[in-house]
Enzyme design. Sequence first.
Site, mmCIF file in Angstrom:
data_model
loop_
_atom_site.group_PDB
_atom_site.id
_atom_site.type_symbol
_atom_site.label_atom_id
_atom_site.label_comp_id
_atom_site.label_asym_id
_atom_site.label_seq_id
_atom_site.Cartn_x
_atom_site.Cartn_y
_atom_site.Cartn_z
ATOM 1 N N ARG A 154 -7.626 -20.206 -8.028
ATOM 2 C CA ARG A 154 -6.794 -20.519 -6.852
ATOM 3 C C ARG A 154 -5.832 -19.315 -6.689
ATOM 4 O O ARG A 154 -5.397 -18.456 -7.773
ATOM 5 C CB ARG A 154 -6.011 -21.805 -7.057
ATOM 6 C CG ARG A 154 -7.029 -23.051 -6.733
ATOM 7 C CD ARG A 154 -7.436 -23.157 -5.456
ATOM 8 N NE ARG A 154 -8.170 -24.589 -5.033
ATOM 9 C CZ ARG A 154 -9.412 -24.476 -5.155
ATOM 10 N NH1 ARG A 154 -10.354 -23.408 -5.333
ATOM 11 N NH2 ARG A 154 -10.000 -25.638 -5.055
ATOM 12 N N GLU A 166 -3.559 -17.808 1.232
ATOM 13 C CA GLU A 166 -4.606 -18.223 1.986
ATOM 14 C C GLU A 166 -3.960 -19.539 2.718
ATOM 15 O O GLU A 166 -2.992 -20.270 2.107
ATOM 16 C CB GLU A 166 -5.842 -18.612 1.072
ATOM 17 C CG GLU A 166 -6.672 -17.885 0.845
ATOM 18 C CD GLU A 166 -7.877 -18.263 -0.154
ATOM 19 O OE1 GLU A 166 -8.928 -18.886 0.355
ATOM 20 O OE2 GLU A 166 -7.754 -18.104 -1.267
ATOM 21 N N HIS A 189 -13.060 -16.053 -0.254
ATOM 22 C CA HIS A 189 -13.185 -17.240 -1.196
ATOM 23 C C HIS A 189 -14.626 -17.660 -0.812
ATOM 24 O O HIS A 189 -14.998 -18.767 -0.602
ATOM 25 C CB HIS A 189 -12.341 -18.268 -0.309
ATOM 26 C CG HIS A 189 -12.053 -19.522 -1.218
ATOM 27 N ND1 HIS A 189 -10.583 -20.026 -1.633
ATOM 28 C CD2 HIS A 189 -12.441 -20.331 -2.085
ATOM 29 C CE1 HIS A 189 -10.477 -20.949 -2.412
ATOM 30 N NE2 HIS A 189 -11.636 -21.105 -2.735
#
Length: 309
Positions: A227, A256, A284
């Site tokens: 993440r 993001e 991603h």
Amino acid sequence: MKILLLDKNHTLITEQLLAKNFILEEDFTSSYDEVCHKIEHYDGIIIRSRIPLDKNFLEKGKNLKFIARVGAGMENIDIPVAEALGIQLINSPEGNRDSVAEHVVGMLLVIMNRLFIASQEVKNGVWKREENRGDELLGKTVGLIGYGNMGKATAKRFSGFGCKVIFHDILPGLSDEFATQVTLEELKQSADILSLHIPLTSQTHYLIDEAFIAEMKNEFYFVNTARGKNVKTKSLVEALKSGKIKGTCLDVLEYEKSSFENIETENEDLKFLLESEKAIVTPHIAGWTHQSKEKLAQFIVDKIIASFG
């Protein structure tokens, strides 16, 4: 059971659940408020990342028996509230562990061997050999933080390259034939490559910051497919500039959107990463292969049917 599908996924989900007599409704466009208004009419919900399932949402879902997230991370769900309400939480990290592991190795091979840089130079008529000497994976110590589905699959790949693989995890007794469990301090003393395989929690937010990087004994390569907010980007950029981090491979970014659909903010640190030869950035997609799309969906269906079919 009546199930609401909030995101587009592999068609096998609808095909197989309909065959088991579940009642399905698809809604890929309604806003958070619109879904809140009708969620009480459903027994289950299948999501990716489009809408946050916070306390307000969950309390309105008075009849929810389960929430199924097609993927690994569950940070979009208020887990303590869901558990207190007796809602079963289902995810499918088994579905994209192999694609993530291959992506990690692939990005490292590209950056350590300057493959993209050298290829672009040759295409532009530039032939440099000495300047494009690579750095081998063989003999490197790879440190993984997190040893769940993704970490284990990644360790298996690295072991095939002749690397020594060590890992740190909050759960004890996870060592296997591919990697050895160590303390975080031991990992910082030994690792030549650092790769994250952890969820985003209050404990892992900005885990990799200036202090963490300073405590790493060796100059190292850094990979993040977990993440974006596990890493303080400003600290990462400073370490790239100083040479403490030799190169970085990022499939996720601090900037993001929570839905992972795009970048939410742009700044000088992001600009540096996008322009630096020391950084590879992908959108991603580490867990985003054709094969993982099907596997993620199949694991979800199998778990729903096992519990409620």
